[in-house]
Design an enzyme around this catalytic site. Structure first.
Site, mmCIF file in Angstrom:
data_model
loop_
_atom_site.group_PDB
_atom_site.id
_atom_site.type_symbol
_atom_site.label_atom_id
_atom_site.label_comp_id
_atom_site.label_asym_id
_atom_site.label_seq_id
_atom_site.Cartn_x
_atom_site.Cartn_y
_atom_site.Cartn_z
ATOM 1 N N HIS A 1 0.819 -1.202 0.090
ATOM 2 C CA HIS A 1 -0.117 0.101 -0.101
ATOM 3 C C HIS A 1 0.968 1.206 -0.037
ATOM 4 O O HIS A 1 1.843 1.204 0.507
ATOM 5 C CB HIS A 1 -0.984 0.033 1.236
ATOM 6 C CG HIS A 1 -1.876 -1.036 1.138
ATOM 7 N ND1 HIS A 1 -2.849 -0.779 -0.001
ATOM 8 C CD2 HIS A 1 -2.544 -1.982 1.904
ATOM 9 C CE1 HIS A 1 -3.823 -1.642 0.117
ATOM 10 N NE2 HIS A 1 -3.790 -2.410 1.390
ATOM 11 N N ASP A 34 2.576 14.589 1.788
ATOM 12 C CA ASP A 34 3.685 13.861 1.409
ATOM 13 C C ASP A 34 3.037 12.504 0.990
ATOM 14 O O ASP A 34 2.280 11.993 1.713
ATOM 15 C CB ASP A 34 4.524 13.359 2.872
ATOM 16 C CG ASP A 34 5.390 14.546 3.343
ATOM 17 O OD1 ASP A 34 5.677 15.410 2.300
ATOM 18 O OD2 ASP A 34 5.431 15.124 4.406
ATOM 19 N N ASP A 57 7.907 10.223 1.967
ATOM 20 C CA ASP A 57 8.946 10.574 0.875
ATOM 21 C C ASP A 57 10.051 11.381 1.422
ATOM 22 O O ASP A 57 11.282 11.243 0.893
ATOM 23 C CB ASP A 57 8.142 11.127 -0.384
ATOM 24 C CG ASP A 57 7.378 12.351 0.045
ATOM 25 O OD1 ASP A 57 7.486 13.056 1.139
ATOM 26 O OD2 ASP A 57 6.660 13.076 -0.621
ATOM 27 N N ASP A 58 10.070 12.332 2.501
ATOM 28 C CA ASP A 58 10.915 13.157 2.823
ATOM 29 C C ASP A 58 11.887 11.849 3.746
ATOM 30 O O ASP A 58 13.194 11.958 3.441
ATOM 31 C CB ASP A 58 10.512 13.936 4.013
ATOM 32 C CG ASP A 58 9.817 15.017 3.428
ATOM 33 O OD1 ASP A 58 9.965 15.172 2.300
ATOM 34 O OD2 ASP A 58 8.871 15.466 4.200
ATOM 35 N N CYS A 86 0.160 2.855 -4.780
ATOM 36 C CA CYS A 86 -0.629 4.106 -4.987
ATOM 37 C C CYS A 86 0.313 5.483 -4.507
ATOM 38 O O CYS A 86 1.214 5.221 -3.578
ATOM 39 C CB CYS A 86 -1.894 4.355 -4.092
ATOM 40 S SG CYS A 86 -3.109 3.044 -4.540
ATOM 41 N N ASP A 101 10.836 11.756 -4.072
ATOM 42 C CA ASP A 101 10.903 13.511 -3.947
ATOM 43 C C ASP A 101 12.185 13.765 -4.877
ATOM 44 O O ASP A 101 13.273 14.548 -4.316
ATOM 45 C CB ASP A 101 11.210 13.716 -2.390
ATOM 46 C CG ASP A 101 9.839 14.503 -1.908
ATOM 47 O OD1 ASP A 101 9.260 14.500 -2.620
ATOM 48 O OD2 ASP A 101 10.197 14.663 -0.580
#
Length: 212
Positions: free
Chosen positions: A93, A109, A125-126, A149, A156
């Site tokens: 997921h 994010d 993502d950070d 998804c 990033d």
């Protein structure tokens, strides 16, 4: 930036397949995805199983928890050297959380959702940028396949491609903080220089400090 056209170093992989067994939103094909990628890498690209970390919630592999996934990313960054090849595969997921630092145009994010997300949270993502992308050594060829998804900008990166039938080339990610990126690059260069100097000093000590 150095692009190695024919990398001849070690080939390593981190493969993650999460079906969320017994949880709401359980999936059915992510284990097979990870297994099929593993077979492809070994049979077609010459990867060795000893250099592959496989995380799945199947009771037979290391569990794909938040901590274990991040540890796997930290491991592959730590051991990879210029000329090596890295493959990252995630099947599970994906999600979104409100942006924490103002770097997202849409205010969210993108995330990967580990098997223990209800307790440990989601991987932003950070986090991927900080632990996987930025610290990877120059000259390492890395391929990331994120089968989830909201995966389009989950790393990033400074450029992105929108597969909507209208775009034909990559475009600049306006939300990307290039100054921050360059700051990390400078830190890496300084660390490399310090390691080089330390290595030179150790060599000199070995040459002059001989116990007879």
């Amino acid at each position: 930036m150095t692009i190695v056209e024919n990398p001849s170093g070690t080939k390593r992989a981190v493969l993650i397949g999460i079906n969320y067994v017994g949880q709401q939103g359980e999936l059915s094909g992510c284990h097979n995805d990870a297994k099929n990628i593993a077979k492809y890498l070994q049979n077609e690209l010459g990867f060795e199983s000893s250099n592959m970390k496989v995380l799945m919630d199947d009771g037979a592999h290391e569990k794909p928890t938040y901590a274990n996934i991040m540890a796997a990313f930290d491991w592959i960054v730590r051991v990879s050297q210029p000329g090596d090849t890295v493959w990252i595969h995630y099947s599970g997921h994906g999600g979104r959380l409100p942006d924490q630092d103002g770097d997202e145009e849409d205010g969210y994010d993108e995330t990967l959702i580990p098997v223990d997300f209800q307790r440990a949270g989601q991987i932003r993502d950070d986090d991927l940028l900080k632990h996987l992308v930025k610290p990877m050594r120059e000259g390492v060829t890395m391929t990331c396949l994120m089968d989830c998804c909201h995966s389009g900008t989950v790393l990033d990166l400074p450029y992105r491609f929108i597969a909507d039938g209208d775009h034909v080339e990559m475009e600049r990610n306006e939300g990307f903080n290039m100054e921050d990126w360059m700051g990390v690059a400078a830190d890496v260069l300084r660390a490399g220089a310090a390691a080089y100097v330390a290595g030179e000093a150790a060599e000199a000590m070995a040459d002059c400090c001989v116990i007879l």
